[in-house]
Design a protein around this motif. Sequence first.
Motif, PDB file in Angstrom:
ATOM      1  N   VAL A  60     -16.112  60.861   1.112  1.00 36.09           N
ATOM      2  CA  VAL A  60     -15.479  61.334   2.341  1.00 36.09           C
ATOM      3  C   VAL A  60     -14.123  60.666   2.476  1.00 36.09           C
ATOM      4  CG1 VAL A  60     -17.646  61.798   3.554  1.00 36.09           C
ATOM      5  CG2 VAL A  60     -16.611  59.535   3.732  1.00 36.09           C
ATOM      6  N   SER A  61     -13.170  61.411   3.036  1.00 31.27           N
ATOM      7  CA  SER A  61     -11.825  60.878   3.239  1.00 31.27           C
ATOM      8  C   SER A  61     -11.129  61.723   4.295  1.00 31.27           C
ATOM      9  CB  SER A  61     -11.038  60.915   1.922  1.00 31.27           C
ATOM     10  OG  SER A  61      -9.819  60.199   2.047  1.00 31.27           O
ATOM     11  N   PRO A  62     -10.328  61.114   5.163  1.00 28.66           N
ATOM     12  CA  PRO A  62      -9.697  61.889   6.237  1.00 28.66           C
ATOM     13  C   PRO A  62      -8.610  62.821   5.707  1.00 28.66           C
ATOM     14  CG  PRO A  62      -8.982  59.598   6.298  1.00 28.66           C
ATOM     15  CD  PRO A  62     -10.066  59.671   5.282  1.00 28.66           C
ATOM     16  N   PRO A  63      -8.571  64.067   6.200  1.00 30.88           N
ATOM     17  CA  PRO A  63      -7.555  65.014   5.748  1.00 30.88           C
ATOM     18  C   PRO A  63      -6.215  64.788   6.448  1.00 30.88           C
ATOM     19  CG  PRO A  63      -8.919  66.039   7.401  1.00 30.88           C
ATOM     20  CD  PRO A  63      -9.493  64.656   7.175  1.00 30.88           C
ATOM     21  N   ASP A  64      -5.148  65.343   5.861  1.00 32.36           N
ATOM     22  CA  ASP A  64      -3.871  65.338   6.564  1.00 32.36           C
ATOM     23  C   ASP A  64      -3.836  66.498   7.554  1.00 32.36           C
ATOM     24  OD1 ASP A  64      -3.308  67.694   5.151  1.00 32.36           O
ATOM     25  OD2 ASP A  64      -2.034  66.695   3.671  1.00 32.36           O
ATOM     26  N   SER A  65      -2.717  66.693   8.215  1.00 32.19           N
ATOM     27  CA  SER A  65      -2.627  67.711   9.260  1.00 32.19           C
ATOM     28  C   SER A  65      -2.710  69.135   8.705  1.00 32.19           C
ATOM     29  CB  SER A  65      -1.328  67.542  10.053  1.00 32.19           C
ATOM     30  OG  SER A  65      -0.203  67.618   9.191  1.00 32.19           O
ATOM     31  N   ASN A  66      -2.625  69.261   7.373  1.00 32.06           N
ATOM     32  CA  ASN A  66      -2.792  70.561   6.729  1.00 32.06           C
ATOM     33  C   ASN A  66      -4.211  70.768   6.206  1.00 32.06           C
ATOM     34  OD1 ASN A  66      -0.022  71.417   7.011  1.00 32.06           O
ATOM     35  ND2 ASN A  66       0.498  69.930   5.404  1.00 32.06           N
ATOM     36  N   GLY A  67      -5.082  69.809   6.489  1.00 29.48           N
ATOM     37  CA  GLY A  67      -6.461  69.925   6.032  1.00 29.48           C
ATOM     38  C   GLY A  67      -6.637  69.620   4.562  1.00 29.48           C
ATOM     39  N   LYS A  68      -5.745  68.822   3.991  1.00 26.87           N
ATOM     40  CA  LYS A  68      -5.786  68.507   2.564  1.00 26.87           C
ATOM     41  C   LYS A  68      -6.033  67.019   2.338  1.00 26.87           C
ATOM     42  CE  LYS A  68      -4.480  72.666   1.109  1.00 26.87           C
ATOM     43  NZ  LYS A  68      -5.354  73.521   0.264  1.00 26.87           N
ATOM     44  N   LEU A  69      -6.561  66.710   1.166  1.00 24.06           N
ATOM     45  CA  LEU A  69      -6.649  65.322   0.706  1.00 24.06           C
ATOM     46  C   LEU A  69      -5.569  65.091  -0.336  1.00 24.06           C
ATOM     47  CD1 LEU A  69     -10.508  64.738   0.304  1.00 24.06           C
ATOM     48  CD2 LEU A  69      -9.051  64.318   2.290  1.00 24.06           C
ATOM     49  N   PRO A  70      -5.125  63.836  -0.506  1.00 25.88           N
ATOM     50  CA  PRO A  70      -4.096  63.560  -1.498  1.00 25.88           C
ATOM     51  C   PRO A  70      -4.521  64.013  -2.891  1.00 25.88           C
ATOM     52  CG  PRO A  70      -4.407  61.664  -0.074  1.00 25.88           C
ATOM     53  CD  PRO A  70      -5.507  62.628   0.250  1.00 25.88           C
ATOM     54  N   ALA A  71      -3.597  64.632  -3.617  1.00 28.72           N
ATOM     55  CA  ALA A  71      -3.917  65.184  -4.935  1.00 28.72           C
ATOM     56  C   ALA A  71      -4.426  64.111  -5.887  1.00 28.72           C
ATOM     57  CB  ALA A  71      -2.679  65.874  -5.514  1.00 28.72           C
ATOM     58  N   ALA A  72      -3.809  62.919  -5.870  1.00 34.39           N
ATOM     59  CA  ALA A  72      -4.221  61.850  -6.788  1.00 34.39           C
ATOM     60  C   ALA A  72      -5.644  61.379  -6.498  1.00 34.39           C
ATOM     61  CB  ALA A  72      -3.255  60.672  -6.702  1.00 34.39           C
ATOM     62  N   VAL A  73      -6.047  61.414  -5.232  1.00 36.05           N
ATOM     63  CA  VAL A  73      -7.410  61.034  -4.858  1.00 36.05           C
ATOM     64  C   VAL A  73      -8.407  62.038  -5.417  1.00 36.05           C
ATOM     65  CG1 VAL A  73      -8.991  60.889  -2.884  1.00 36.05           C
ATOM     66  CG2 VAL A  73      -6.803  59.681  -2.828  1.00 36.05           C
ATOM     67  N   LEU A  74      -8.071  63.336  -5.331  1.00 39.01           N
ATOM     68  CA  LEU A  74      -8.966  64.362  -5.860  1.00 39.01           C
ATOM     69  C   LEU A  74      -9.062  64.279  -7.381  1.00 39.01           C
ATOM     70  CD1 LEU A  74      -8.138  67.499  -3.671  1.00 39.01           C
ATOM     71  CD2 LEU A  74     -10.043  65.891  -3.462  1.00 39.01           C
ATOM     72  N   VAL A  75      -7.941  64.003  -8.044  1.00 33.90           N
ATOM     73  CA  VAL A  75      -7.962  63.853  -9.508  1.00 33.90           C
ATOM     74  C   VAL A  75      -8.840  62.670  -9.899  1.00 33.90           C
ATOM     75  CG1 VAL A  75      -6.572  63.237 -11.517  1.00 33.90           C
ATOM     76  CG2 VAL A  75      -5.754  64.994  -9.930  1.00 33.90           C
ATOM     77  N   ALA A  76      -8.668  61.544  -9.209  1.00 33.27           N
ATOM     78  CA  ALA A  76      -9.487  60.363  -9.515  1.00 33.27           C
ATOM     79  C   ALA A  76     -10.963  60.655  -9.298  1.00 33.27           C
ATOM     80  CB  ALA A  76      -9.043  59.180  -8.657  1.00 33.27           C
ATOM     81  N   ALA A  77     -11.272  61.389  -8.223  1.00 32.80           N
ATOM     82  CA  ALA A  77     -12.676  61.731  -7.942  1.00 32.80           C
ATOM     83  C   ALA A  77     -13.257  62.597  -9.049  1.00 32.80           C
ATOM     84  CB  ALA A  77     -12.765  62.446  -6.597  1.00 32.80           C
ATOM     85  N   LYS A  78     -12.498  63.580  -9.487  1.00 35.25           N
ATOM     86  CA  LYS A  78     -12.971  64.464 -10.545  1.00 35.25           C
ATOM     87  C   LYS A  78     -13.167  63.691 -11.842  1.00 35.25           C
ATOM     88  CE  LYS A  78     -13.869  68.869 -11.395  1.00 35.25           C
ATOM     89  NZ  LYS A  78     -14.910  69.598 -10.661  1.00 35.25           N
TER      90      LYS A  78
END
Length: 424
Positions: free
Chosen positions: A151-169
């Motif tokens: 879980v991670s808080p989204p930005d005002s566009n409802g997105k998570l940082p791209a680098a965080v998603l890459v690391a998760a994957k």
Amino acid sequence: MKILKVNELVSIKRSIEAGTSEQQAVVKKIIMEVRDRGDEALREYTEKFDRVRLASFSVTEKEFKEAYGEVETELITIIREAAENIRTFHEKQLRPSWMKTEENGTILGQKITPLDSVGVYVPGGTAAYPSSVLMNVIPAKVAGVKRIVMVSPPDSNGKLPAAVLVAAKEAGVEEIYKIGGAQAIAALAYGTESITAVDKITGPGNIFVALAKREVFGDVDIDMIAGPSEIAILADETARADEVAADLLSQAEHDPRACSVLVTPSLELAEKVSVEVEKQMALLPRREIAARSITDYGVIYVTNDLDEAVETVNQLAPEHLEIITENAMEQLGKIRHAGAIFIGRYSSEPVGDYFAGPNHVLPTNGTARFSSPLNVDDFQKKSSVIVYSGRALKDNGAKIAAFARAEGLEAHARAVEIRLTNDQ
């Protein structure tokens, strides 16, 4: 930086983890609301705190693909190499289940079982922390945890940082939700319509996350209540003042309450480092944060000799400890209390934060006196295995019954004696 004699030693403990009574009340209310109203409460709090209303909290495969397109190839390569280093280090922590058969036929042992599910909190806000993803997820994967939820808080566009998603994957996380704060901790602990509860929650966050983790502990397990970061540097006259200053500032830029300490028997080094810190701090993008940290929690202790410096470090029990002395490895055996120990001038603390392999989730606030870094054991549980033989019960049954009666537990004693009687 302040230069003090060691007899003026102060604690690095800070009280931020307790929070104010108002913060505690807010957290309890959020947890209660999420428990009672589930997804509806999550949406309301996400809209209130993160300024976005989400139809779905889940990160989609499309968002993963977009993230890979946004992150530079070089950084993806670095994340993959760091992940492999972290995985290799933590694989060495694995311990097998074991059984031992005694001469009388009794079998005793220990069964090690991975947790079924773990929730990982990744901070959001103005910064992205892909390293936090790797450090929390990979030990759980190595331990054998089947379900890892991030879980991670989204930005005002409802997105998570791209680098965080890459690391998760890259770390192997498939289940990710765009929620943050105390409401995310509550969702992980108790579940909602969209999110199934987990058995343990790990990962750092702000004061509201820390208080929420404290509140749900007992219903689920947690890793620790992490405080502001801290570093202690044990150095002698052979250390370079500019390198020591740079390492002190590497922690000071984290947080206004971060703590940076130099302990040295060299007054000359102390004076040079004090000057160098001011000089380098003026050039930092986060100089205002670093300046508050250094002013309030930065200090240089000058000791009578190196042995006194070592004992000072043990009293501080720092999260990070750097040893930059002549024959630095000789000091390692004298260190009793530190979360992570960095030895030699090339082992700067950021090496451990990002790349070397050991975990950067470490005990803070002096808790290194009794706590360890996040590790594979944190994601496993141990069950005792007892296969008592008839011969062993015949030899020891009377002793067991006597022990039970000494504690006033007659039924315990009879549970043993009935078997002895039946076997006569």
